[in-house]
Every structure is written in C-alpha cells, then in structure tokens.
Motif scaffolding. Structure first.
Motif, short mmCIF file in Angstrom:
data_model
loop_
_atom_site.label_atom_id
_atom_site.label_comp_id
_atom_site.label_asym_id
_atom_site.label_seq_id
_atom_site.Cartn_x
_atom_site.Cartn_y
_atom_site.Cartn_z
N PHE A 43 -8.11 -1.37 -8.87
CA PHE A 43 -8.83 -0.11 -8.79
C PHE A 43 -8.02 1.04 -9.39
N LEU A 44 -6.70 1.02 -9.15
CA LEU A 44 -5.86 2.10 -9.68
C LEU A 44 -5.43 1.84 -11.11
N GLU A 94 0.82 -1.21 0.00
CA GLU A 94 0.00 0.00 0.00
C GLU A 94 0.86 1.26 0.00
N ALA A 95 2.04 1.18 0.63
CA ALA A 95 2.87 2.38 0.76
C ALA A 95 3.66 2.67 -0.51
N THR A 96 3.75 1.68 -1.42
CA THR A 96 4.50 1.94 -2.65
C THR A 96 3.58 1.96 -3.86
N ILE A 98 1.71 4.27 -5.24
CA ILE A 98 1.78 5.41 -6.15
C ILE A 98 2.96 5.27 -7.12
N LYS A 130 -3.85 -0.22 7.23
CA LYS A 130 -3.86 -0.10 5.77
C LYS A 130 -5.29 -0.14 5.22
N PHE A 151 -8.75 0.55 3.55
CA PHE A 151 -9.20 1.48 2.53
C PHE A 151 -10.55 1.06 1.97
N LEU A 194 -7.19 -2.69 -4.31
CA LEU A 194 -6.50 -1.43 -4.52
C LEU A 194 -5.78 -1.36 -5.87
N LEU A 204 3.31 7.07 5.63
CA LEU A 204 2.63 5.83 6.00
C LEU A 204 3.63 4.69 6.14
N ILE A 231 -4.40 9.35 0.16
CA ILE A 231 -3.31 9.17 -0.81
C ILE A 231 -3.89 8.99 -2.20
N TYR A 232 -4.91 8.12 -2.30
CA TYR A 232 -5.55 7.88 -3.59
C TYR A 232 -6.14 9.18 -4.16
N ILE A 263 -5.04 5.89 3.35
CA ILE A 263 -4.89 5.38 1.98
C ILE A 263 -5.87 6.06 1.03
N SER A 280 2.70 8.64 1.13
CA SER A 280 2.81 7.20 1.34
C SER A 280 4.12 6.84 2.03
#
Lengths: 268, 297
Positions: free
Chosen positions: A206-207, A113-115, A117, B230, B232, A203, B274, B254-255, B251, B271
C-alpha cells in the motif's frame, strides 16, 4: 442437551458460511436486479457474464498474478534464508553463537509497523519503490521463521550428523542430505504460513507501490471497488475471483496448514 | 584446533549471511534511520530542516495522536476477550465426534485465508443499509420494521461492533486451530476418570478442558493484544477511520501524517511512540510465557 449443542453448532457454521455463500450467489446474478427482500438475492436469473467482464476488462487477473508471484517468491526465499540461518544457530559451533541468537531474538520485538516510515525512506534511497524487488526483498528477514526452524533443527540428534561427518560429508552435505529432509514437515508448514502472510500483506504494498500494474490483490481490490458502489454484482464477482484461488489452495493443503499452525503455535 | 574453530566461524557466517543482509538492511537500518528522521521536518521529496526535539515535544501534546492510540486500545479491548471465547467455543464444536467435524473445521478456518480486502468489503456489504444481508435478514424475520434501516457505520458504537465482528470472522481461524489442537492433546484417560467419578459435562469443561487450555490461551491472548494494537487495514476499508475519525487507529494516523500531510519526520516520531508501547507489550508477553514455563517445571 444434545440437540441444543447441535443447534448452536449449526448456527455458528451458518454465520461463518453465510457471507461467502451470499458472495457466490450474488456474483452469479445478472446486473441491476431489484432487491426488495433478502429472498430476492437468491432468485434466478443467473449468469456468468460479469465474471467474463471483470476477468477481461480489468487488471484483476494481473493483480492476482502479482500476488501469487510475490507470495511464492517470498515463501521460497524466506524459508531458504531462515533455514540457512537456523541451521547455523542450531548446528554450527561458532564463536558468538549465543550473541547471534539474541540478535535474531531481538528481531521478534521489532514490529514492522513501527518502522514502516523509515523503511519507506530506506527503500526509496535504494530505488526499490514501485518494483517487484521492493515487494519481495524487505519481507525476507523473518526472525520468527529462523527461531521456529532452529528449534526444529535442535531436535535432530548430533550423533546422526557426526556419523555423516566421519563418512567425509561436509557441512553443506549435512544440511541438504539430513537436516532438510528430516524437517520437511516443519519447512512445509513454515512455507505455507509465509505464503498466507504475504498474500494478506497490505501495509507495505500500500505504501511502496503506486504503479497499478504492480498492485497486489489487497491494493487492487479497493481501487476497483471505488468504481462500483451502486450495484452489488461486480463487487461480489471481484471478491469471488480474488477468493476462489486461495480457497482452492486451502482445501488442497488443509492438512499441512492445520498441522503448521498447531505445530509452531504462532500466528501467520 | 584453532583452524577448526575458524572454519566453523566462516561456515556459520556463510549460512547466516543471507538472513543478516536482509535483516540489517530492512529492519536494523530503518530503525536507526528513523531516529535521524525524528529530528527533522522530513518530507516525501526529502527537503529537510533540522528541528531538534520539536517532533517529540509536539507528539506528546498532540490530541489526535492520543485519540488514535486510544482507538487502537479500544480495538484491543473489544477483540481480545471475544476472540478467546469464540475461539474456544468453535474448538469445542469442531472437537465433537460427528460426521460434520471436518466441515466445521474448514468453515471456521476458511475466512482466515481470504485477503483482508475481500474480508473487509464482504463485511462492508453485509452491513450495508437497505441492501445489506444483515438488514435484509432483520427485515425478513421482522426484527426491524420494513421502513426502518440501521446505519451501521454512521454511529461510533455500531461502527466498532461491525469492525469487531468482521475482524473476529476473518481472523478467529488461526486461534481456533491452536485451541482445537490443544483440546485434542488432552489425554482421554483424564476424561474417563472424571466420568467414573460422576462429573457432568459442565464440570468436565470447567475443571479439565479449560485449565488444560490455559497455557495456549495465554499465548493467544498476548499475540492477540499485540496484533490488535497494530490494526489498520480492515478499519481503513470498513470505516476509513470514521465517523469523524472516531475509529481511526494509530497506524492510520501515522500513514496520513507521513503520506497525506507530507511529514515523514513527524510520522516517524509517532511510530516510535507506537514502538515503545509494543515493546512493553512484547516484554509483558515474554514475562507471561516465562512464568508459564516456570509453572510447568
């Protein structure tokens, strides 16, 4: 005391089952029914017309297909990749083995989740957005699977492997003929947990996916739901269609799933 | 001898290669790339301006960021203890010798295999005013007057309760299985000895069962804290972060920053914040587990 215990147990079971039962009952009702009390949910007439309508009139089946395809491929490839790596870490005495082990172990600390982006940017640079490859390949590196499988391979006595080596068997032979068959339960459990993980993954699809032909189920459902907010029947049919295959899968493989969870002691 | 070593190295590389390729490309490389992105005003179409440390300066002062982190922390605090109590209770229920044993085990686990979207929408409909199952049942048993409705998602505290209940229902299955198998591993002799000594059910639970479950409970607790931080998707579907962003987790922010406000650089900076928090939690988990190992020895 015993009856109190039974009563509490029954109440818990009811709470866990109620939403699912309700979903199934509402899903076979006719559209546009009047509800004044809760009992109205459970009164006939019943019909399966909405199932037909949703199955033929929407992309839901295609999305289930996408989810299945992605989950099956992720499952097979992740376990293969992890088994190969786990075998090297467990049974091949190469230089830098400890170092490699720590490299993999460090991966446990990196939360996806933290990477997410920068992963999006990387996938975009590699032209992986909006593609099956983009849904599948980034999911394959699972340090957890490597570590768990390595620990199972560690349990195989080295004498056994050496005896094969003396008979002239190479490393690959040892891997395929001895290590994999002996750890089949662990592999199966890892496979099932990976499958459930991929099936529920939200996630990243979704992205990375914008083309609705490539949607997986968790993304497709919200898209459909936003169209039907008034009536309950269609949403419940959508939920039911999405859940029935995975529940059947669970019932079929319950023993392996339960064994897998308790054996590895990790969350899927 | 040297040849043999070389051969082992080459072979190991062959076995490790598929993993390493994916791992480097999709875990390590994004981490490095992300650092670069934090120094830029980086948009979706990749028009970049170098802005140095501005993103970092901004993120530390951004109220939205700290609020979202706080919401994620609230979710951790709400779900972790309730999850553990529920998980142990369900394991005790399913451990009782009865014809329903298998049924209990299945029914407590089945919600966990549902897609997050199904679980969330189902929960959403269950808690709907006027037509939802919960309000209807409350009307039926006359806990709620017929002309009154509870609007579960328009008030912050109620919304958190709904999110927590749905999450527990959906995810307790995995932990329940872990607790159940730990309970089943407790040797029968210990129970028998305790009964011979005249211990009652209560004493047996507090003095034997619970202490035996401590190691797995600690593990579950740490995994749960990290996983909850985490969060979301279920919040995104159930409340959308509302009412008034009061349940929006980090999250989701961030999105939204990256993809809605078109600022990937700033989102990447968030992030990493986080990441630092999760790293501390993971280190804590490692420490807890190691201490556990030390006690066992």
């Amino acid at each position: 005391m015993k009856w109190l215990y039974r009563l509490i147990s029954a109440c818990m079971a009811f709470l866990f089952a109620a939403p699912l039962v309700w979903m199934l009952v509402v899903s076979i009702k006719e559209e546009g029914m009047k509800i004044i009390t809760v009992l109205d949910w459970f009164k006939p007439p019943y019909s399966l017309d909405v199932y037909k309508e949703i199955l033929t009139g929407t992309k839901l089946t295609a999305w289930i297909g996408n989810s299945l395809l992605v989950a099956v491929l992720v499952m097979v490839l992740t376990v293969s990749v992890a088994a190969l790596a786990g075998f090297a870490l467990s049974k091949i005495p190469f230089r830098y083995r400890t170092f490699m082990f720590f490299v993999v172990l460090a991966g446990l600390l990196i939360p996806g989740e933290a990477t997410i982006i920068p992963l999006y940017q990387v996938a975009k640079d590699m032209d992986l957005l909006n593609s099956y490859q983009g849904l599948i390949i980034p999911a394959l590196a699972s340090p957890v699977a490597v570590i768990v499988l390595k620990s199972f391979f560690d349990g195989i006595p080295n004498d056994l492997l050496e005896s094969v080596q003396i008979d002239g068997g190479g490393t690959w032979r040892i891997f395929f003929r001895i290590v994999l068959p002996l750890t089949r339960p662990a592999l199966a459990s890892m496979a099932i947990l990976t499958f459930i993980g991929s099936w529920n993954n939200f996630l990243w699809p979704f992205l990375s996916i914008t083309d609705d032909n490539l949607f997986t189920l968790p993304m497709g459902i919200p898209t459909l739901m936003s169209q039907y907010s008034e009536d309950y029947v269609k949403p419940m049919v959508i939920n039911a269609i999405a859940s029935i295959p995975i529940i059947i899968l669970f019932v079929t493989f319950e023993r392996q799933i339960v064994k897998g969870i308790s054996m590895s002691g990790i969350k899927g | 001898m040297r040849m043999k070593k070389m051969r082992a190295d080459v072979q190991a590389l062959m076995f490790l290669l598929p993993f390493l390729v994916v791992y480097v490309l999709f875990t390590i490389w994004p981490m490095i790339k992300g650092v670069e992105m934090t120094f830029y005003k980086w948009t979706l179409i990749k028009k970049m301006d170098f802005i140095g440390l501005d993103n970092y300066r901004q993120v530390l002062q951004d109220r939205e960021v700290w609020e979202a982190l706080w919401h994620s922390a609230i979710f951790v605090v709400l779900t972790t203890p309730t999850m553990i109590v529920l998980s142990i209770s369900l394991a005790l229920i399913a451990n009782r010798q009865s014809v329903l044993q298998k049924f209990y085990r299945s029914i407590f686990f089945i919600p966990s295999v549902l897609s997050v979207a199904v679980a969330s929408y189902l929960g959403l409909f269950v808690f709907q005013p006027y037509t939802g199952l919960v309000n209807s049942i409350l009307h039926l048993i006359q806990m709620l007057p017929g002309d009154k409705e509870i609007f579960w998602l328009t008030e912050r505290s109620l919304a958190w309760i709904v999110i927590t209940l749905i999450t527990l229902w959906w995810t307790v299955g995995f932990n329940f299985i872990l607790h159940l198998s730990a309970i089943q591993e407790i040797p029968d002799e210990i129970y028998e000895a305790a009964k011979l000594d005249g211990a009652n059910d209560n004493q047996i639970f507090w003095r034997i069962t619970l202490p035996y479950l401590t190691p797995i409970t600690k593990t579950i607790m740490m995994l749960q804290i990290i996983a909850s931080f985490k969060v979301f998707m279920q919040i995104y579907i159930i409340t959308g972060g509302g009412p008034l962003d009061q349940t929006r987790p980090i999250i989701q922010l961030i999105y939204q920053t990256g993809f809605r406000k078109n600022n990937l650089g700033y989102a990447a900076t968030m992030s990493y914040l986080l990441f630092v928090i999760l790293l501390v939690l993971s280190a804590l988990q490692y420490w807890v587990n190691n201490r556990k190992g030390a006690e066992d020895r």
